[in-house]
Design a protein around this motif. Sequence first.
Motif, PDB file in Angstrom:
ATOM      1  N   MET A   1       0.845  -1.177   0.000  1.00  0.00           N
ATOM      2  CA  MET A   1       0.000   0.000   0.000  1.00  0.00           C
ATOM      3  C   MET A   1       0.892   1.243   0.000  1.00  0.00           C
ATOM      4  O   MET A   1       1.873   1.305   0.732  1.00  0.00           O
ATOM      5  CB  MET A   1      -0.888   0.007   1.240  1.00  0.00           C
ATOM      6  CG  MET A   1      -1.750   1.239   1.305  1.00  0.00           C
ATOM      7  SD  MET A   1      -2.837   1.275   2.727  1.00  0.00           S
ATOM      8  CE  MET A   1      -1.741   1.967   3.931  1.00  0.00           C
ATOM      9  N   LYS A   2       0.527   2.177  -0.815  1.00  0.00           N
ATOM     10  CA  LYS A   2       1.264   3.429  -0.885  1.00  0.00           C
ATOM     11  C   LYS A   2       0.297   4.567  -0.598  1.00  0.00           C
ATOM     12  O   LYS A   2      -0.721   4.703  -1.271  1.00  0.00           O
ATOM     13  CB  LYS A   2       1.876   3.586  -2.275  1.00  0.00           C
ATOM     14  CG  LYS A   2       2.854   4.700  -2.382  1.00  0.00           C
ATOM     15  CD  LYS A   2       3.517   4.657  -3.745  1.00  0.00           C
ATOM     16  CE  LYS A   2       4.777   5.457  -3.708  1.00  0.00           C
ATOM     17  NZ  LYS A   2       5.523   5.315  -4.960  1.00  0.00           N
ATOM     18  N   LEU A   3       0.623   5.358   0.410  1.00  0.00           N
ATOM     19  CA  LEU A   3      -0.230   6.490   0.759  1.00  0.00           C
ATOM     20  C   LEU A   3       0.056   7.658  -0.168  1.00  0.00           C
ATOM     21  O   LEU A   3       1.197   7.870  -0.582  1.00  0.00           O
ATOM     22  CB  LEU A   3       0.001   6.910   2.206  1.00  0.00           C
ATOM     23  CG  LEU A   3      -0.416   5.892   3.253  1.00  0.00           C
ATOM     24  CD1 LEU A   3       0.020   6.349   4.635  1.00  0.00           C
ATOM     25  CD2 LEU A   3      -1.911   5.651   3.214  1.00  0.00           C
ATOM     26  N   SER A   4      -0.972   8.422  -0.454  1.00  0.00           N
ATOM     27  CA  SER A   4      -0.822   9.581  -1.328  1.00  0.00           C
ATOM     28  C   SER A   4      -0.130  10.725  -0.594  1.00  0.00           C
ATOM     29  O   SER A   4      -0.060  10.753   0.640  1.00  0.00           O
ATOM     30  CB  SER A   4      -2.201  10.050  -1.798  1.00  0.00           C
ATOM     31  OG  SER A   4      -2.925  10.589  -0.697  1.00  0.00           O
TER      32      SER A   4
ATOM     33  N   SER B   1      -8.032  -0.076   2.818  1.00  0.00           N
ATOM     34  CA  SER B   1      -7.994  -1.494   2.448  1.00  0.00           C
ATOM     35  C   SER B   1      -7.007  -1.726   1.309  1.00  0.00           C
ATOM     36  O   SER B   1      -6.911  -0.914   0.387  1.00  0.00           O
ATOM     37  CB  SER B   1      -9.381  -1.967   2.006  1.00  0.00           C
ATOM     38  OG  SER B   1     -10.288  -1.875   3.073  1.00  0.00           O
ATOM     39  N   PRO B   2      -6.304  -2.856   1.355  1.00  0.00           N
ATOM     40  CA  PRO B   2      -5.302  -3.127   0.317  1.00  0.00           C
ATOM     41  C   PRO B   2      -5.909  -3.459  -1.050  1.00  0.00           C
ATOM     42  O   PRO B   2      -5.239  -3.335  -2.059  1.00  0.00           O
ATOM     43  CB  PRO B   2      -4.518  -4.309   0.878  1.00  0.00           C
ATOM     44  CG  PRO B   2      -5.440  -4.961   1.837  1.00  0.00           C
ATOM     45  CD  PRO B   2      -6.313  -3.871   2.392  1.00  0.00           C
TER      46      PRO B   2
ATOM     47  N   VAL C   1      -9.120 -17.386  -2.888  1.00  0.00           N
ATOM     48  CA  VAL C   1      -8.058 -17.918  -2.046  1.00  0.00           C
ATOM     49  C   VAL C   1      -7.197 -16.794  -1.450  1.00  0.00           C
ATOM     50  O   VAL C   1      -6.569 -16.976  -0.404  1.00  0.00           O
ATOM     51  CB  VAL C   1      -7.193 -18.939  -2.833  1.00  0.00           C
ATOM     52  CG1 VAL C   1      -6.370 -18.246  -3.908  1.00  0.00           C
ATOM     53  CG2 VAL C   1      -6.320 -19.740  -1.905  1.00  0.00           C
ATOM     54  N   THR C   2      -7.194 -15.625  -2.067  1.00  0.00           N
ATOM     55  CA  THR C   2      -6.355 -14.527  -1.569  1.00  0.00           C
ATOM     56  C   THR C   2      -7.081 -13.607  -0.584  1.00  0.00           C
ATOM     57  O   THR C   2      -6.434 -12.774   0.050  1.00  0.00           O
ATOM     58  CB  THR C   2      -5.820 -13.675  -2.740  1.00  0.00           C
ATOM     59  OG1 THR C   2      -6.922 -13.138  -3.472  1.00  0.00           O
ATOM     60  CG2 THR C   2      -4.931 -14.506  -3.654  1.00  0.00           C
ATOM     61  N   LEU C   3      -8.373 -13.776  -0.421  1.00  0.00           N
ATOM     62  CA  LEU C   3      -9.130 -12.881   0.463  1.00  0.00           C
ATOM     63  C   LEU C   3      -8.589 -12.905   1.889  1.00  0.00           C
ATOM     64  O   LEU C   3      -8.448 -11.854   2.523  1.00  0.00           O
ATOM     65  CB  LEU C   3     -10.623 -13.228   0.448  1.00  0.00           C
ATOM     66  CG  LEU C   3     -11.520 -12.330   1.302  1.00  0.00           C
ATOM     67  CD1 LEU C   3     -11.402 -10.866   0.873  1.00  0.00           C
ATOM     68  CD2 LEU C   3     -12.964 -12.798   1.234  1.00  0.00           C
ATOM     69  N   ASP C   4      -8.261 -14.079   2.383  1.00  0.00           N
ATOM     70  CA  ASP C   4      -7.708 -14.179   3.739  1.00  0.00           C
ATOM     71  C   ASP C   4      -6.409 -13.382   3.864  1.00  0.00           C
ATOM     72  O   ASP C   4      -6.182 -12.708   4.871  1.00  0.00           O
ATOM     73  CB  ASP C   4      -7.467 -15.646   4.111  1.00  0.00           C
ATOM     74  CG  ASP C   4      -6.998 -15.798   5.548  1.00  0.00           C
ATOM     75  OD1 ASP C   4      -7.697 -15.294   6.455  1.00  0.00           O
ATOM     76  OD2 ASP C   4      -5.933 -16.406   5.755  1.00  0.00           O
ATOM     77  N   LEU C   5      -5.584 -13.428   2.850  1.00  0.00           N
ATOM     78  CA  LEU C   5      -4.344 -12.654   2.840  1.00  0.00           C
ATOM     79  C   LEU C   5      -4.643 -11.161   2.907  1.00  0.00           C
ATOM     80  O   LEU C   5      -4.043 -10.434   3.702  1.00  0.00           O
ATOM     81  CB  LEU C   5      -3.535 -12.972   1.579  1.00  0.00           C
ATOM     82  CG  LEU C   5      -2.286 -12.134   1.362  1.00  0.00           C
ATOM     83  CD1 LEU C   5      -1.248 -12.425   2.434  1.00  0.00           C
ATOM     84  CD2 LEU C   5      -1.730 -12.396  -0.029  1.00  0.00           C
ATOM     85  N   TRP C   6      -5.585 -10.688   2.086  1.00  0.00           N
ATOM     86  CA  TRP C   6      -5.944  -9.262   2.088  1.00  0.00           C
ATOM     87  C   TRP C   6      -6.516  -8.845   3.439  1.00  0.00           C
ATOM     88  O   TRP C   6      -6.231  -7.749   3.920  1.00  0.00           O
ATOM     89  CB  TRP C   6      -6.949  -8.934   0.984  1.00  0.00           C
ATOM     90  CG  TRP C   6      -6.545  -9.367  -0.394  1.00  0.00           C
ATOM     91  CD1 TRP C   6      -7.337  -9.970  -1.317  1.00  0.00           C
ATOM     92  CD2 TRP C   6      -5.262  -9.224  -1.020  1.00  0.00           C
ATOM     93  NE1 TRP C   6      -6.629 -10.225  -2.468  1.00  0.00           N
ATOM     94  CE2 TRP C   6      -5.352  -9.775  -2.308  1.00  0.00           C
ATOM     95  CE3 TRP C   6      -4.031  -8.723  -0.607  1.00  0.00           C
ATOM     96  CZ2 TRP C   6      -4.279  -9.818  -3.198  1.00  0.00           C
ATOM     97  CZ3 TRP C   6      -2.953  -8.754  -1.493  1.00  0.00           C
ATOM     98  CH2 TRP C   6      -3.093  -9.289  -2.758  1.00  0.00           C
ATOM     99  N   GLU C   7      -7.293  -9.717   4.046  1.00  0.00           N
ATOM    100  CA  GLU C   7      -7.858  -9.410   5.367  1.00  0.00           C
ATOM    101  C   GLU C   7      -6.764  -9.307   6.426  1.00  0.00           C
ATOM    102  O   GLU C   7      -6.816  -8.444   7.303  1.00  0.00           O
ATOM    103  CB  GLU C   7      -8.892 -10.468   5.754  1.00  0.00           C
ATOM    104  CG  GLU C   7     -10.172 -10.354   4.949  1.00  0.00           C
ATOM    105  CD  GLU C   7     -11.138 -11.503   5.165  1.00  0.00           C
ATOM    106  OE1 GLU C   7     -10.722 -12.580   5.661  1.00  0.00           O
ATOM    107  OE2 GLU C   7     -12.328 -11.333   4.820  1.00  0.00           O
TER     108      GLU C   7
ATOM    109  N   ILE D   1      -3.602  -8.450   5.859  1.00  0.00           N
ATOM    110  CA  ILE D   1      -2.875  -7.202   5.578  1.00  0.00           C
ATOM    111  C   ILE D   1      -3.673  -6.015   6.093  1.00  0.00           C
ATOM    112  O   ILE D   1      -3.127  -5.113   6.743  1.00  0.00           O
ATOM    113  CB  ILE D   1      -2.567  -7.064   4.069  1.00  0.00           C
ATOM    114  CG1 ILE D   1      -1.546  -8.129   3.655  1.00  0.00           C
ATOM    115  CG2 ILE D   1      -2.078  -5.656   3.739  1.00  0.00           C
ATOM    116  CD1 ILE D   1      -1.357  -8.245   2.150  1.00  0.00           C
ATOM    117  N   ASP D   2      -4.977  -6.010   5.842  1.00  0.00           N
ATOM    118  CA  ASP D   2      -5.847  -4.923   6.299  1.00  0.00           C
ATOM    119  C   ASP D   2      -5.822  -4.822   7.828  1.00  0.00           C
ATOM    120  O   ASP D   2      -5.715  -3.725   8.381  1.00  0.00           O
ATOM    121  CB  ASP D   2      -7.276  -5.166   5.797  1.00  0.00           C
ATOM    122  CG  ASP D   2      -8.208  -4.019   6.092  1.00  0.00           C
ATOM    123  OD1 ASP D   2      -7.850  -2.861   5.779  1.00  0.00           O
ATOM    124  OD2 ASP D   2      -9.298  -4.272   6.642  1.00  0.00           O
TER     125      ASP D   2
END
Length: 150
Positions: free
Chosen positions: A1-4, A88-89, A107-113, A115-116
């Motif tokens: 994630m990159k913040l503006s 959110s990522p 399958v990647t939703l758990d990973l995103w959760e 990270i979030d």
Amino acid sequence: MKLSAKSRYALHLMLELAMQDEGVNLSVKTVAENRGISEKYLEQIIPVLVRSELVHSVRGARGGYRLVKSPEEYTVGLILRTVEGSLSPVSCMDDEVNQCARCKACVTLDLWEQIDAAIGNIVDHVTLADLVDKQRRLDAHCAAHVRGNC
């Protein structure tokens, strides 16, 4: 994630306001000079913070901006979400209930959760007061050791 840049500058603006004594107003120009940020860019950010009731605007000769609450009551997460929206990522997690048609088979939703949650765990537990303390320690260190080269 990159913040503006908008998020980074909003955080610097809020930090500058938090470092002032209670009741002291700062102009956008002063914040821009102190932080080395474009005044025009800060003028685009400040209305968002005022509308969200994070910052109070005062008119007049001694006018400017100041925090509505004490620095302990602002988390970095609150400030970032105010100017960015979701942190959110991935976009499918922006809504409270995931609207993605594939979320049950993703399958990647758990990973995103995860990270979030990790991001939230950091930004929602660091306050402006924490940053003020760090900034003051850094300023004292620089003044004592390097004289302006920090």
